[in-house]
Design a protein around this motif. Structure first.
Motif, PDB file in Angstrom:
ATOM      1  N   ARG A  63       0.797  -1.183  -0.048  1.00  0.00           N
ATOM      2  CA  ARG A  63      -0.121   0.072  -0.025  1.00  0.00           C
ATOM      3  C   ARG A  63       0.829   1.265   0.115  1.00  0.00           C
ATOM      4  O   ARG A  63       0.561   2.159  -0.672  1.00  0.00           O
ATOM      5  CB  ARG A  63      -0.998   0.004   1.111  1.00  0.00           C
ATOM      6  N   ARG A  64       2.023   1.263   0.658  1.00  0.00           N
ATOM      7  CA  ARG A  64       2.819   2.491   0.886  1.00  0.00           C
ATOM      8  C   ARG A  64       3.764   2.640  -0.330  1.00  0.00           C
ATOM      9  O   ARG A  64       4.594   3.611  -0.508  1.00  0.00           O
ATOM     10  CB  ARG A  64       3.706   2.192   2.110  1.00  0.00           C
ATOM     11  N   ARG A  73       2.619   2.338  -3.608  1.00  0.00           N
ATOM     12  CA  ARG A  73       1.747   2.454  -4.577  1.00  0.00           C
ATOM     13  C   ARG A  73       2.341   3.421  -5.712  1.00  0.00           C
ATOM     14  O   ARG A  73       2.269   3.222  -6.914  1.00  0.00           O
ATOM     15  CB  ARG A  73       0.394   2.678  -4.508  1.00  0.00           C
ATOM     16  N   ASN A  74       2.651   4.722  -5.177  1.00  0.00           N
ATOM     17  CA  ASN A  74       3.265   5.545  -6.082  1.00  0.00           C
ATOM     18  C   ASN A  74       4.986   5.682  -6.230  1.00  0.00           C
ATOM     19  O   ASN A  74       5.403   6.503  -6.558  1.00  0.00           O
ATOM     20  CB  ASN A  74       2.764   7.006  -5.487  1.00  0.00           C
ATOM     21  N   ALA A  75       5.468   4.452  -5.678  1.00  0.00           N
ATOM     22  CA  ALA A  75       7.032   4.460  -5.608  1.00  0.00           C
ATOM     23  C   ALA A  75       7.209   3.906  -6.848  1.00  0.00           C
ATOM     24  O   ALA A  75       6.645   3.520  -7.943  1.00  0.00           O
ATOM     25  CB  ALA A  75       7.385   3.554  -4.573  1.00  0.00           C
ATOM     26  N   ARG A  86       8.728   1.586  -9.739  1.00  0.00           N
ATOM     27  CA  ARG A  86       8.042   0.210 -10.153  1.00  0.00           C
ATOM     28  C   ARG A  86       9.079  -0.624  -9.604  1.00  0.00           C
ATOM     29  O   ARG A  86       8.586  -1.762  -9.116  1.00  0.00           O
ATOM     30  CB  ARG A  86       7.732  -0.019 -11.544  1.00  0.00           C
ATOM     31  N   ASN A 116      -9.363   4.039 -13.642  1.00  0.00           N
ATOM     32  CA  ASN A 116      -8.766   5.245 -12.841  1.00  0.00           C
ATOM     33  C   ASN A 116      -9.160   5.408 -11.540  1.00  0.00           C
ATOM     34  O   ASN A 116     -10.372   5.491 -11.303  1.00  0.00           O
ATOM     35  CB  ASN A 116      -9.310   6.437 -13.564  1.00  0.00           C
ATOM     36  N   ARG A 159      -8.783   7.521  -9.328  1.00  0.00           N
ATOM     37  CA  ARG A 159      -9.170   8.850  -8.807  1.00  0.00           C
ATOM     38  C   ARG A 159     -10.647   8.939  -9.191  1.00  0.00           C
ATOM     39  O   ARG A 159     -11.537   9.593  -8.235  1.00  0.00           O
ATOM     40  CB  ARG A 159      -8.309   9.666  -9.383  1.00  0.00           C
ATOM     41  N   ARG A 210      -4.132   5.364 -17.481  1.00  0.00           N
ATOM     42  CA  ARG A 210      -4.637   6.200 -16.519  1.00  0.00           C
ATOM     43  C   ARG A 210      -3.971   7.706 -16.998  1.00  0.00           C
ATOM     44  O   ARG A 210      -3.430   8.003 -17.219  1.00  0.00           O
ATOM     45  CB  ARG A 210      -4.054   5.808 -15.040  1.00  0.00           C
TER      46      ARG A 210
END
Length: 316
Positions: free
Chosen positions: A94-95, A97-99, A101, A190, A192, A315
């Motif tokens: 979860r932490r 996800r934006n890291a 790849r 998407n 968001r 996305r």
């Protein structure tokens, strides 16, 4: 012809297990764009948990039938693997996800090693015998002859194939015709926009991991039942092959994962069977693992999107 039919039967049985595991890979990738390399080890946890569950039930309830014990132990293993998959998503991915790849990839590999080490400490490093509950007597599919034995299948093999196909069909119906399935497709498109429409992306992602864990546990019990043993390392190679199957069919596409699993099983079985005949037994079943990686290399070179491609939109 008898040899061909036998290899087709073996390939479908093996491919159905690959397909079940590949569904977990492709669902997670379709939503998060990450490869959960710890997914194959959920298969191992499911098989060993089912084995412990059967041993516990027969110890405290001696009158229980073996089939009832296997069914209850399988349900327990599926619940344990679903909870474990949810925990993996919550604490390992979860932490990230934006890291970059590479970070989730390294995390998945580390989780795989952690799960194997924990299983080795709990269940020992030696292979454990898995009870053969369903009949293993061969059922002749063809008549055969004196020179060529008939193609055969066992009740365990039939049940394995039937359960795998039912599970795949059930998942497809879930994704296509239920509210949860619509939520999964929306988050994949998407997250968001999906959250603005009242969908909780965290809940959808957690449930997606849980469904993958359910399928991995079922595949583990099926594999242990067919081969009669379970061990801490049994999930690594099938997990890699299932990833190959997901890439072959088109990772991110559920039907592609099912098709890729069945095709990979057939390729392995036919390749090993006929290669053994052509080489006079010099090369055979001991070399069937190479076919999965040959297929992976060829697909990545000539059709990186897989046979059915990937239908997930980019996305925003």
């Amino acid at each position: 012809m008898d040899t061909l039919i036998q290899q087709l039967i073996n390939g479908l049985m093996l491919g159905s297990i690959y397909g079940l595991i590949a569904l977990g890979y492709t669902m997670v990738y379709g939503i998060l764009r990450i490869i959960n390399f710890a997914h194959g080890d959920l298969l191992m946890v499911g098989a060993l948990t089912a084995l412990s569950g059967m041993q516990t039930l027969t110890r405290y309830f001696p009158a229980i039938s073996p089939l009832a014990a296997l069914t209850a132990a399988t349900l327990l293993a599926m619940a344990v693997c679903a909870l474990l998959a949810m925990g993996i998503e919550r604490f390992a991915y979860r932490r990230l996800r934006n890291a970059p790849r590479l970070a989730p990839l390294i995390s998945g590999i580390g989780l795989s090693v952690l799960l194997q080490t924990a299983a080795m400490m709990i269940w020992s490093r030696n292979p454990l015998m898995f009870p053969q509950v369903l009949p293993m007597d061969p059922i002749a599919v063809t008549h055969g002859s004196a020179a060529h034995p008939p193609a055969i299948i066992t009740v365990t093999g039939l049940v394995t194939l039937a359960l795998a196909l039912l599970a795949m069909a059930g998942l497809w119906l879930l994704v296509e015709f239920t509210r949860l399935g619509r939520g999964m497709r929306a988050v994949a498109e998407n997250p968001r926009v999906a959250s603005l429409m009242g969908i909780n992306p965290n809940r959808i992602i957690t449930l997606t991991f849980a469904i993958g864990g359910l399928f991995a546990a079922l595949a583990g019990v099926m594999m242990a039942s067919n081969y009669g043993s379970a061990s801490f390392s049994m999930g690594f190679l099938p997990g890699i092959k299932a990833f190959t199957a997901a890439v072959l069919g088109g990772i991110g596409n559920l039907r592609g994962a099912m098709l890729g699993g069945l095709l990979l099983g057939l390729i392995e079985s036919l390749g090993a069977g006929y290669l053994g005949e052509l080489t006079g037994g010099l090369f055979g079943s001991n070399y069937q693992d190479i076919f999965a990686f040959i297929v992976l290399i060829l697909v990545l070179i000539f059709r990186p999107a897989g046979l059915l491609g990937e239908r997930v939109a980019q996305r925003a």
